[in-house]
Design a protein around this motif. Structure first.
Motif, short mmCIF file in Angstrom:
data_model
loop_
_atom_site.label_atom_id
_atom_site.label_comp_id
_atom_site.label_asym_id
_atom_site.label_seq_id
_atom_site.Cartn_x
_atom_site.Cartn_y
_atom_site.Cartn_z
N SER A 78 46.72 5.43 29.09
CA SER A 78 47.21 5.24 30.64
C SER A 78 46.18 5.77 31.41
O SER A 78 45.70 6.72 31.13
CB SER A 78 48.59 5.57 30.78
N SER A 79 46.13 5.35 32.74
CA SER A 79 45.36 5.85 33.65
C SER A 79 45.91 7.33 34.26
O SER A 79 45.11 8.20 34.68
CB SER A 79 45.47 5.07 35.03
N TYR A 80 47.18 7.56 33.90
CA TYR A 80 47.84 9.02 34.23
C TYR A 80 47.05 9.92 33.48
O TYR A 80 46.76 11.14 33.88
CB TYR A 80 49.20 8.94 34.02
N LEU A 81 46.87 9.76 32.07
CA LEU A 81 46.27 10.72 31.23
C LEU A 81 44.74 10.77 31.91
O LEU A 81 44.53 11.99 31.91
CB LEU A 81 46.04 10.02 29.84
N TYR A 82 44.12 9.83 32.19
CA TYR A 82 42.78 10.27 32.54
C TYR A 82 42.55 11.04 33.93
O TYR A 82 41.84 11.78 33.98
CB TYR A 82 42.10 8.77 33.00
N SER A 83 43.74 10.49 34.94
CA SER A 83 43.62 11.46 36.13
C SER A 83 43.86 12.80 35.76
O SER A 83 43.38 13.76 36.51
CB SER A 83 44.53 10.75 37.11
N GLY A 129 46.33 0.57 41.62
CA GLY A 129 45.05 1.06 42.55
C GLY A 129 43.73 1.56 41.61
O GLY A 129 43.76 1.48 40.37
N ASN A 130 42.73 2.01 42.21
CA ASN A 130 41.59 2.34 41.59
C ASN A 130 41.79 3.53 41.05
O ASN A 130 42.42 4.59 41.36
CB ASN A 130 40.45 2.01 42.61
N LEU A 131 41.13 3.90 39.69
CA LEU A 131 40.86 5.25 39.10
C LEU A 131 39.96 6.04 39.98
O LEU A 131 39.21 5.44 40.62
CB LEU A 131 40.29 4.93 37.74
N PRO A 132 40.26 7.51 39.74
CA PRO A 132 39.24 8.35 40.24
C PRO A 132 37.91 8.08 39.69
O PRO A 132 37.57 7.67 38.77
CB PRO A 132 39.76 9.56 39.82
N ALA A 133 36.91 8.27 40.38
CA ALA A 133 35.47 8.09 39.99
C ALA A 133 35.32 9.13 39.00
O ALA A 133 35.54 10.17 38.73
CB ALA A 133 34.42 8.11 41.16
N LEU A 134 34.16 8.65 38.06
CA LEU A 134 33.71 9.22 36.85
C LEU A 134 32.87 10.57 37.05
O LEU A 134 31.85 10.61 36.64
CB LEU A 134 33.44 8.59 35.58
N ASP A 135 33.21 11.24 38.36
CA ASP A 135 32.33 12.09 38.67
C ASP A 135 32.04 13.47 37.88
O ASP A 135 31.18 14.24 38.20
CB ASP A 135 32.59 12.55 40.44
N ILE A 167 35.84 6.35 26.71
CA ILE A 167 37.02 6.16 27.66
C ILE A 167 37.57 4.62 27.72
O ILE A 167 36.81 3.68 28.09
CB ILE A 167 36.66 6.40 29.15
N GLU A 168 38.67 4.45 27.39
CA GLU A 168 39.43 3.25 27.27
C GLU A 168 40.79 3.34 28.03
O GLU A 168 41.84 3.81 27.53
CB GLU A 168 39.82 2.76 25.99
N VAL A 169 40.84 2.99 29.66
CA VAL A 169 41.93 3.18 30.08
C VAL A 169 42.34 2.17 30.89
O VAL A 169 41.83 1.32 31.34
CB VAL A 169 41.48 4.17 31.47
N GLU A 170 43.81 1.93 30.45
CA GLU A 170 44.75 0.66 31.09
C GLU A 170 45.00 0.81 32.50
O GLU A 170 45.70 2.05 32.63
CB GLU A 170 45.81 0.39 30.32
N CYS A 171 44.60 0.28 33.31
CA CYS A 171 45.01 0.58 34.70
C CYS A 171 45.24 -0.97 35.63
O CYS A 171 44.37 -1.46 36.14
CB CYS A 171 43.63 1.15 35.49
#
Length: 538
Positions: free
Chosen positions: A222-227, A254-260, A245-249
């Motif tokens: 999930s995108s929550y894990l990534y965030s 909305g958009n995921l945070p950038a991979l900065d 990274i394999e993120v389901e969004c």
């Protein structure tokens, strides 16, 4: 026992029962070997080996006598107590013999360095046996010492494994300590936010505190894990070399945070981004493109162009291309690219790849002009069927004619070996001088028949006779029975590797196409569906 019974001879060893009874009453033979050798798995020293072997020899001799005594007692009218005493003697002596045999076992005396190599093969770096170091360390004192004091055995961290343990947080702390300062391979996955609670977040925060030691990071779910990872990571990722990274969004999130957080990773060279979860929105990517060597991602046409324009040092590339677009004003030069896989063959018009040696893509009419333009020494060409661009048989012949360096030629299901190409290979020994391996499907519906297979068999025979061909991988389509052709059987007997997958497309697909080059958008028209199989949830 009566006098007549005690004087009766044992049939097995010509000994009277009275004599056997006296043997039974004797104490067990004693061993000079210290208990620290017999009761543990510490190896004996060289000077102790003769006495251990002598004990085993003497013990086996006495075991034979006790066995004879037991057999004689069973055939007589002796008491249950006497039988039990004999059994106890036998069991006790057997235990002692086994201890001494274990002491001289080759495994016991195996050097610690060899044990370490064996353990290395069981403790995977790919998440298959994430509990292995804990299991191995629980076997015995020597194995425990061997594993505990070697940090490399503790560098794989699968958070899903720790979340299933009642002592998850303490175990993770211990493993992080035991891994020393070595780079970590971290894997975490979750399908949705319902799998997250306070314990899981504590685990995630703890492993993020060691982000400076991450050598490989795999995130899926999930995108929550990534965030959360983006929020928790505070250190510079100075050791990170591989990122997946394999993120389901879903769009409503909305958009995921950038991979900065990955833009300042000085060692990062291999990146895979949503290559399996391709239907979801494209990740915002801020990466050190110029230092990447391997790159696989799902992105839009323009998104890929933007990324590749800054990634001149790529060696391997796998592109899942969403939508379509136009070639840029000037082709993007990738001078070091050796291996390329892409879902949209028209994207080849955007690239210059003079060093390319492996290409995996759908067939398209522009493929031949691309190969002519790049003048690359292509060695592996694997093509799949595109319903928008049906393969032209003459095009396939021209490709083989004009690229004489091809060693491996693969035609995935839906794209069969054409008769025209078979006849060309049969009649012209100068064509495909380097070809060693052919992988193809025979019999797709009513389009391919016995005649086509016979043409193919003649081509195989010609290639073999001219000393080039080494292997043929064949996948008969469903409902198509391969006829027996004597020439093929003869070539097999002469050493040709002729493999048949019997209509199993999946096995054929995975054997012909390396896993890192498998892409998903072809599932709309390709019988091989490579779906993402997530690991244990975190």
């Amino acid at each position: 026992m009566t006098d007549s019974e005690s004087s009766r001879l044992c049939s097995g060893c010509s000994t009277t029962l009275a004599e056997l009874d006296s043997v039974l009453k004797q104490p067990l033979i004693s061993s000079p070997t210290p208990n620290e050798i017999l009761e543990t798995n510490h190896p004996p020293i060289e000077s102790q080996l003769p006495s251990i072997r002598d004990f085993i020899s003497t013990g086996r001799a006495r075991m034979r006598v006790l066995n004879a005594k037991f057999a004689a007692l069973r055939s007589s009218n002796c008491s249950i107590e006497a039988l039990q005493s004999s059994i106890d003697k036998l069991l006790a002596l057997d235990v002692e013999i086994r201890k001494h045999k274990g002491a001289i076992s080759p495994l016991r005396r195996m050097p610690t360095e060899v044990l370490s190599l064996i353990f290395t093969s069981t403790i995977s770096q790919h998440g298959i046996t994430e509990s292995a170091p804990w299991t191995v360390s629980a076997v015995c004192a020597r194995w425990r010492a061997t594993v505990i004091y070697q940090p490399r055995f503790w560098t794989f961290i699968n958070l899903g494994y720790f979340s299933r343990s009642s002592t998850h947080y303490l175990r993770l702390e211990i493993q992080l300590q035991r891994s020393g300062e070595l780079p970590l391979a971290v894997q975490c996955s979750s399908k949705d936010t319902s799998h997250f609670g306070s314990p899981e977040l504590r685990l995630l925060r703890l492993v993020c505190e060691h982000a400076r030691r991450w050598g490989k990071l795999s995130v899926s779910g999930s995108s929550y894990l990534y965030s959360q990872i983006v929020d928790f990571v505070q250190d510079r990722l100075v050791l990170l070399q591989e990122l997946e990274i394999e993120v389901e969004c879903p769009a409503y999130e909305g958009n995921l945070p950038a991979l900065d957080i990955f833009q300042d990773a000085p060692l990062l060279q291999r990146v895979v981004l949503n290559q399996k979860t391709w239907p979801y929105p494209v990740l915002g990517m801020t990466l050190p493109w110029s230092q990447l060597v391997q790159y696989g991602a799902s992105n839009s046409w323009d998104g890929h162009l933007h990324a590749l324009a800054s990634a001149a040092n790529l060696v391997e590339c796998s592109l899942e291309i969403q939508g379509s677009g136009q070639p840029p004003g000037a082709s993007i030069l990738l001078p070091h690219l050796l291996r390329l896989s892409l879902s949209h063959p028209t994207f080849l018009e955007c690239l210059e790849t003079p060093a390319l040696i492996e290409l995996y893509c759908d067939y398209a009419p522009l493929l031949l002009p691309f190969l002519r333009r790049n003048l690359c020494k292509l060695k592996t060409l694997t093509l799949s069927h595109c319903y928008k661009n049906p393969a032209d048989d003459s095009d396939l012949v021209h490709i083989v004619e004009e690229v004489p360096t091809i060693v491996n030629l693969g035609l995935l299901p839906g794209l069969s070996f054409p008769i025209e190409l078979s006849d060309t290979l049969s009649s012209r020994p100068d064509v495909a001088p380097a070809l060693e391996c052919i992988s193809t499907v025979i019999g797709t519906g009513n389009d391919i028949d016995k005649d086509r297979y016979e043409h193919f068999a003649r081509a195989i025979d010609s290639l073999w006779r001219h000393g080039r061909l080494r292997s043929v991988k064949l996948c008969p389509d469903y409902g198509f029975s391969l006829p027996t052709i004597d020439s093929i059987e003869l070539l097999r007997a002469q050493g040709l590797e002729f493999l048949i997958t019997e209509g199993d497309y999946q096995i054929f697909y995975e054997d012909v196409l390396p896993s890192q080059f498998q892409i998903n958008t072809n599932k709309d028209y390709n019988p091989h569906e490579i779906w993402y199989d997530s690991d244990d949830d975190f």
